[in-house]
Write a protein that holds these residues in place. Structure first.
Motif, PDB file in Angstrom:
ATOM      1  N   TYR A  37      17.664 -77.399  53.022  1.00 38.85           N
ATOM      2  CA  TYR A  37      17.389 -78.713  51.712  1.00 38.85           C
ATOM      3  C   TYR A  37      15.563 -78.683  52.081  1.00 38.85           C
ATOM      4  CZ  TYR A  37      21.908 -77.897  51.427  1.00 38.85           C
ATOM      5  OH  TYR A  37      23.655 -77.631  51.027  1.00 38.85           O
ATOM      6  N   VAL A  40      16.718 -84.468  47.655  1.00 36.35           N
ATOM      7  CA  VAL A  40      17.685 -85.063  47.280  1.00 36.35           C
ATOM      8  C   VAL A  40      17.444 -86.168  46.399  1.00 36.35           C
ATOM      9  CG1 VAL A  40      20.099 -85.269  47.761  1.00 36.35           C
ATOM     10  CG2 VAL A  40      19.001 -84.217  49.365  1.00 36.35           C
ATOM     11  N   ASP A  43      20.023 -86.825  39.044  1.00 31.07           N
ATOM     12  CA  ASP A  43      19.152 -86.231  37.902  1.00 31.07           C
ATOM     13  C   ASP A  43      18.608 -87.222  36.635  1.00 31.07           C
ATOM     14  OD1 ASP A  43      20.678 -83.683  38.780  1.00 31.07           O
ATOM     15  OD2 ASP A  43      22.177 -85.209  37.176  1.00 31.07           O
ATOM     16  N   SER A  48      12.276 -86.578  39.783  1.00 24.09           N
ATOM     17  CA  SER A  48      12.108 -85.267  39.528  1.00 24.09           C
ATOM     18  C   SER A  48      11.303 -84.552  38.897  1.00 24.09           C
ATOM     19  CB  SER A  48      13.928 -85.300  39.523  1.00 24.09           C
ATOM     20  OG  SER A  48      13.720 -86.051  38.585  1.00 24.09           O
ATOM     21  N   VAL A  57      18.554 -80.649  44.885  1.00 19.24           N
ATOM     22  CA  VAL A  57      19.863 -80.890  44.207  1.00 19.24           C
ATOM     23  C   VAL A  57      19.543 -82.070  44.589  1.00 19.24           C
ATOM     24  CG1 VAL A  57      20.849 -78.588  46.144  1.00 19.24           C
ATOM     25  CG2 VAL A  57      20.340 -81.178  46.615  1.00 19.24           C
ATOM     26  N   ASN A  58      21.074 -83.018  43.538  1.00 22.46           N
ATOM     27  CA  ASN A  58      21.480 -83.964  43.345  1.00 22.46           C
ATOM     28  C   ASN A  58      22.425 -84.350  44.760  1.00 22.46           C
ATOM     29  OD1 ASN A  58      23.642 -83.562  42.106  1.00 22.46           O
ATOM     30  ND2 ASN A  58      22.714 -82.815  39.958  1.00 22.46           N
ATOM     31  N   THR A  61      25.446 -82.586  44.120  1.00 23.05           N
ATOM     32  CA  THR A  61      25.532 -81.290  44.555  1.00 23.05           C
ATOM     33  C   THR A  61      26.188 -81.287  46.138  1.00 23.05           C
ATOM     34  OG1 THR A  61      25.165 -80.310  42.474  1.00 23.05           O
ATOM     35  CG2 THR A  61      24.355 -78.872  44.257  1.00 23.05           C
ATOM     36  N   HIS A  65      28.597 -79.468  48.749  1.00 22.60           N
ATOM     37  CA  HIS A  65      28.304 -79.110  49.719  1.00 22.60           C
ATOM     38  C   HIS A  65      28.686 -78.902  51.180  1.00 22.60           C
ATOM     39  CE1 HIS A  65      24.094 -77.157  47.362  1.00 22.60           C
ATOM     40  NE2 HIS A  65      25.039 -76.901  46.474  1.00 22.60           N
ATOM     41  N   HIS A 328      19.142 -74.855  46.080  1.00 24.77           N
ATOM     42  CA  HIS A 328      18.347 -75.617  44.857  1.00 24.77           C
ATOM     43  C   HIS A 328      19.898 -76.358  44.796  1.00 24.77           C
ATOM     44  CE1 HIS A 328      17.702 -72.541  41.900  1.00 24.77           C
ATOM     45  NE2 HIS A 328      17.680 -71.363  43.587  1.00 24.77           N
ATOM     46  N   GLN A 329      19.389 -77.003  43.077  1.00 24.07           N
ATOM     47  CA  GLN A 329      20.374 -77.503  41.732  1.00 24.07           C
ATOM     48  C   GLN A 329      20.923 -75.893  40.935  1.00 24.07           C
ATOM     49  OE1 GLN A 329      21.825 -79.930  41.753  1.00 24.07           O
ATOM     50  NE2 GLN A 329      23.223 -79.546  39.992  1.00 24.07           N
ATOM     51  N   SER A 332      23.748 -73.519  42.706  1.00 28.47           N
ATOM     52  CA  SER A 332      24.298 -73.891  43.610  1.00 28.47           C
ATOM     53  C   SER A 332      24.770 -75.257  43.335  1.00 28.47           C
ATOM     54  CB  SER A 332      23.806 -74.659  45.057  1.00 28.47           C
ATOM     55  OG  SER A 332      22.362 -74.776  45.040  1.00 28.47           O
ATOM     56  N   TYR A 333      24.824 -75.480  42.040  1.00 26.36           N
ATOM     57  CA  TYR A 333      25.423 -76.731  41.791  1.00 26.36           C
ATOM     58  C   TYR A 333      27.549 -76.738  41.359  1.00 26.36           C
ATOM     59  CZ  TYR A 333      25.519 -74.353  37.015  1.00 26.36           C
ATOM     60  OH  TYR A 333      26.029 -73.354  35.840  1.00 26.36           O
TER      61      TYR A 333
END
Length: 346
Positions: A37, A40, A43, A48, A57-58, A61, A65, A328-329, A332-333
């Motif tokens: 990662y 983090v 959104d 970002s 990733v947010n 998410t 994970h 990443h978002q 893998s969301y």
């Protein structure tokens, strides 16, 4: 193959991997899965906007994970897994380790609370000279410049026309592909093209352009961890730290032995002095390697992680070329995409 067909095939593959994940892991045992990662971030956060989507990733998410990983694997500290690989291999289980590259402040703000919530250990790879400063990495600086220029001109073919310095203007223009309409592809291509120069040359151009555009950085703009935050992370017993060089220099661009020592060895000593503990793990910036660097790393570290995608067999671990899977978002969301991603096949 048209774009719609590609999307359909990818969605189908994701569903198949998700449905068959139990079978996959049943036949693929004794692995160490190392996840990568970077950031983090919520959104639509300000930070970002000036970052590559593939770096983020947010929090929601990341929470998912960790929940999914706890269902499937025993999540272990990376250093522990490396030092006890033969013992872990005998169990026939699959193990997972979490890593964060660069030492972003949002690792403390948004990732750390979730790691505590799920009681999951992680390793953060630090760039020693960036800690407690307003420094940041050149791709983010380049994105901020492009966003600034695009706010003034919507025509990408003339994006750099207002820059007065002819040399930096020519360099930035050469990095851009105005035919790319997708904003993500446009930014990714610019960063990829910029990598034809050394990190120091890129930073020199960016310094000039930022000065021309009056883009300044102040202590309040800090995006990297400080020592108080690092101390709190250490005290939790969940977080350990590795070295990610002194200046995040791509080491395949370093030919000078003294500079190589500064990036690989002096940075390690700097961290050890402040952390008051040994630092045994290294992370290659940008995944770039060289024979000379690998020799130095093998003399001063017990293991090193790469950006090569895949799983690591515990009974035959290659400690200085450990494979990882980058999260990443976009990829893998949801649980299905994440399930497919962690196999290392997607």
């Amino acid at each position: 193959m048209n774009a719609n067909l590609k999307k359909f095939l990818k969605r189908t593959a994701v569903k198949l991997f998700h449905l068959g994940s139990a079978v996959f892991w049943g036949f693929n045992r004794g692995n160490l899965i190392i996840l990568t990662y970077h950031r983090v971030l919520p959104d639509n956060s300000i930070e970002s906007r000036d970052e590559q989507p593939g770096m983020i990733v947010n929090p929601e998410t990341f929470d998912m994970h960790l929940r999914e990983l706890n269902k499937r694997f025993e999540i272990v500290d990376l250093e522990y897994a490396i030092n006890n690989s033969k013992l872990l291999a005998k169990t026939g289980k699959n193990y997972c380790a979490i890593t964060f590259d660069d030492g972003w402040k949002d690792n403390f703000d948004f990732a750390f609370p979730l790691l505590k919530k799920h009681n999951v250990p992680a390793t953060i790879f630090l760039v020693s000279s960036f800690i407690e400063t307003s420094n940041t990495f050149w791709p983010g600086r380049l994105i901020k410049i492009l966003n600034n220029l695009q706010s003034a001109s919507k025509d990408r073919s003339t994006l750099t026309s207002t820059l007065p310095d002819s040399e930096s203007k020519a360099w930035l223009t050469s990095c851009l592909d105005s035919t790319l309409s997708d904003p993500k592809l446009f930014v990714d291509a610019a960063i990829s093209n910029a990598k034809s120069l050394s990190d120091s040359a890129i930073n020199q151009h960016l310094d000039k352009i930022e000065e021309q555009l009056k883009l300044t950085r102040s202590p309040s703009d800090r995006v990297i961890l400080n020592w108080d935050e690092i101390d709190e992370l250490t005290q939790s017993k969940l977080i350990k730290f590795g070295c990610h060089t002194k200046h995040h220099t791509r080491i395949n661009h370093i030919n000078n032995k003294q500079l190589l020592k500064e990036e690989l060895v002096d940075s390690k000593h700097d961290l050890e002095k402040k952390l008051n503990t040994s630092v045994s793990l290294f992370c290659y910036p940008n995944g770039d390697q060289s024979t000379q660097a690998e020799q130095v790393i093998s003399e001063h570290y017990s293991a090193a992680v790469t950006t090569c995608k895949g799983l690591n067999k515990l009974n035959n671990l290659a400690p200085y070329t450990l494979k990882r899977i980058t999260m990443h978002q976009g990829g893998s969301y949801d649980a299905a995409r994440f399930s497919a991603k962690i196999t290392g096949r997607m």
